[in-house]
Design an enzyme around this catalytic site. Structure first.
Site: not given
Length: 698
Positions: A28, A31, A144, A147, A161
């Site tokens: 998906l 990072g 954190d 958007p 997250d």
């Protein structure tokens, strides 16, 4: 995990095939710390599984931070986040599985569709305020919010997250020279004093996120993170393009000093007064409201006569100090350390609601595990790690306390002629006087497969299938009998039911024999042979309720109701098989909480599922139900309440993990529902009582 070769470069050329029991289907996203995969559970539930890069999995400090991420995500309700379904921070490649939430991130939505309309912005701001309230009230600071960490689901925004979030009781702290977060969405204190970052930093980030949603850019824009850091600390925000109705609220969120920013509750109150058309419906697709003129719908912004700028209060910060602070920004973006907000204060009682003042007590400062309690004789009797104690259920005062030579077991105490405690691995039973706690008798039991308390009797199942009835008042054997059936019987009993039930299942799972026993005499009152591999879960109105299990997978696939009077069987198939569910029966409605956190309400009268929610609690207690609410406890000590009508989360108490937040409770005792009051326990040894009619006040 077995690695699977896939095309690519670097660390991503070798991706895992499994994370625990979950097959990883596709990638998906990726990072700095790991890769997020799409996967499915055994029942077919879509999951998003985050798997850590192999290089970071070798770092003990990183593993500690990943454990903290898992703990933080689990503490937060699934109403505004992606609920944690499973995780293994100790695996060769640490991983965490959350419920997959369809929908774009806010970043993707704005990039694809442009700025949001005023109505969409109000709903977004309200949803994020609710999410932060939910996150903060369990003692977590996200730190954190940006958007790309906001998912736009059909039922509202979800914050994801928690990789750099920190619970208030975290032992991890920011290292010297390291900052955390993403500069355009960081608060001034994250640059100036990162060790003191608290919940208000998330409100600053919310303000920055709202500017991005309204304009497609941030309030402090620059190609250089160092310049952004300087602007965040010193400059006023640029709110050009933010709707006039929302600009004052956004500006308050972007105040330089934490104490000048609104709380989530204050923000929601302000939003309700902004416009009578404010609503909380989904914003994908956008809902038309009366105050959205056609021209505004097309542009999504309102014209401003001039850039809205304001200098907030700020602390002087020398250029040399700022340069030292921002030098660690890029390092901090990878996997920085963590600070913490101020610790939450606790008091002995809470606000009186409907004549009952919530209380909490902690009679034991040592030991492990959650206390197990039982009501009776106007008292609350509890047991934890060799300590037995009695509390006044009205206000939690200690009535007596006594050391017992025993370790905590999975069997709860019972008031059965005396206060009975299974000890020393369940081989010895100790009976205490309920009034004083003084020992009455003790008895060593022969090898057995189970002990069950039923009324005034103690029922012991031997390894040969024989059931023995022992009087709770004296410890004397009153009867012994062998229960017919294909295997060793499993015993069950339920409050308010004079019978005990012995069930045994054939080796192939084709049928289960059920025998209703009179606990006082051992006489069989009725017997039945029922189809399938069944396990009793409760009794109501003379009927016995059972779960049916698939012999191959072990998952529950149906609920069965057996009425011995008419010998009728009602079988309702579950829409999705459930893993190790625990149940509560009230009337014809069965509530099922399964491993992974799914909570279902099934109506045996109509044969349909009333509702289904994901609670975010990966391994909760057995639920209990009243006419208005369904309650259960979480391993972190939270008591949660859901609306019995629609399954919505109504309220929850704070977590109480104790001095070792990394230790997970082996057994999670079910809460006790006594009238309108609910009593529960926590891993730190706390026993507490709340008014079950007002979960919002918890």
């Amino acid at each position: 995990m077995t690695p699977q070769r896939r095309p690519g470069a670097g660390a991503e050329a070798e991706l895992p095939e499994y994370a625990g029991q979950y097959v990883l289907e596709s990638c998906l996203g990726s990072g700095g710390m790991g890769v997020v995969h799409l996967a499915r559970s055994t029942s077919g539930l879509k999951l998003a599984v985050k798997v850590v890069h192999a290089e970071f999995a070798k770092d003990p400090e990183f593993r500690g931070r990943f454990r903290q991420e898992v703990a933080a995500a689990r503490r937060v309700s699934g109403a505004f986040t992606a609920p944690v379904v499973d995780a293994d921070p100790e695996a060769e490649r640490p991983w965490m599985a959350t419920l997959f939430i369809p929908g774009p991130t806010l970043s993707e939505h704005v990039k694809r569709n442009g700025p949001m309309s005023a109505a969409q912005l109000r709903r977004l701001m309200a949803g994020l305020a609710e999410a932060l309230r939910d996150i903060h009230r369990v003692g977590v600071v996200h730190r954190d919010l940006k958007p790309s960490n906001v998912l736009l689901a059909e039922d509202g925004p979800k914050v994801i997250d928690f990789g750099i979030s920190r619970p208030k009781d975290s032992e991890l702290r920011t290292e010297t020279g390291k900052l955390i977060g993403t500069p355009p969405f960081m608060a001034p204190e994250q640059f100036r004093r990162p060790r003191e970052v608290g919940p208000a930093a998330d409100l600053f980030a919310l303000g920055s996120v709202m500017v991005h949603a309204a304009t497609g850019r941030g309030p402090f824009d620059s190609d250089s993170p160092y310049v952004v850091a300087y602007q965040v600390v010193h400059d006023e925000p640029d709110l050009t393009g933010v709707p006039e109705s929302l600009a004052p609220l956004v500006l308050r969120c972007l105040a330089k000093e934490p104490e000048d920013r609104p709380t989530p509750d204050e923000l929601m109150r302000e939003l309700r007064s902004v416009a009578a058309s404010y609503d909380t419906q989904a914003f994908i697709p956008a809902q038309r409201t009366d105050d959205d003129a056609p021209a505004r719908e097309s542009s999504g912004t309102e014209p401003a006569p001039e850039p809205r700028r304001r200098f907030g209060k700020r602390a002087a910060l020398g250029a040399g100090v700022l340069a030292l602070a921002v030098a660690g920004v890029l390092t901090g973006l990878l996997w920085p350390g963590g600070g913490t907000g101020p610790a939450a204060k606790e008091t002995g009682t809470a606000t009186t609601a409907a004549g009952f003042a919530a209380w909490r007590a902690k009679p034991s400062g040592t030991g492990s595990g959650m206390p197990q309690c039982v009501p009776g004789a106007g008292k609350l009797f509890c047991f934890r790690s060799g300590l037995a104690f009695a509390l006044d259920p009205a206000h939690g005062s200690l009535l007596w306390r006594r050391q017992v030579a025993a370790e905590r077991t999975s069997d709860a105490p019972a008031l059965s002629g005396g206060l009975l405690l299974p000890t020393e691995g369940g081989r010895r039973v100790v009976a205490l006087d309920p009034v004083s706690g003084a020992p009455r008798w003790h008895r060593d039991m022969p090898a057995h497969t189970g002990i069950r308390f039923a009324g005034s009797m103690l029922l012991v199942t031997g390894t040969d299938g024989t059931v023995t009835g022992v009087a709770g008042a004296s410890g004397d054997t009153k009867w012994r009998r062998r229960v017919s059936g294909p295997g060793t019987p499993f015993l069950a009993s339920y409050d308010g039911d004079p019978m005990a039930y012995a069930t045994s299942t054939s080796s192939d799972g084709a049928y289960t024999r059920v025998t209703a026993l009179d606990p006082r005499t051992g006489a069989a009152r009725w017997e039945a042979r029922l189809k399938g591999s069944l396990q009793p879960i409760g009794s109501q109105g003379g009927s016995l309720f059972l779960l049916a299990f698939d012999p191959a997978s072990g998952d529950a696939n149906a609920v069965v109701r057996y009425a011995p009077g008419s010998k009728s069987v009602r079988r309702v198939v579950l829409p999705v098989p459930l893993t190790a569910p625990q149940a509560a029966v009230r009337g014809d409605v069965v509530h099922l909480l399964s491993t992974g956190g799914s909570l279902d309400a099934l109506d045996l009268g109509t044969g349909r599922r009333l509702w289904h929610v994901e609670s975010s609690v990966s391994r909760g207690s057995a639920p209990v139900a009243s006419a208005e609410h369904v309650y259960f406890s979480a391993p972190d000590g939270r008591l949660l309440a859901f609306d019995a009508a629609d399954g919505s989360l109504v309220g929850q108490t704070p977590p109480r993990l104790g001095t070792n937040p990394g230790e997970v409770a082996g057994e999670v005792p079910a809460p006790l529902l006594i009238g309108s009051r609910v009593y529960a326990t926590a891993p730190d040894g706390t026993v507490f009582g709340v008014d079950g009619r007002d979960p919002k006040a918890w």
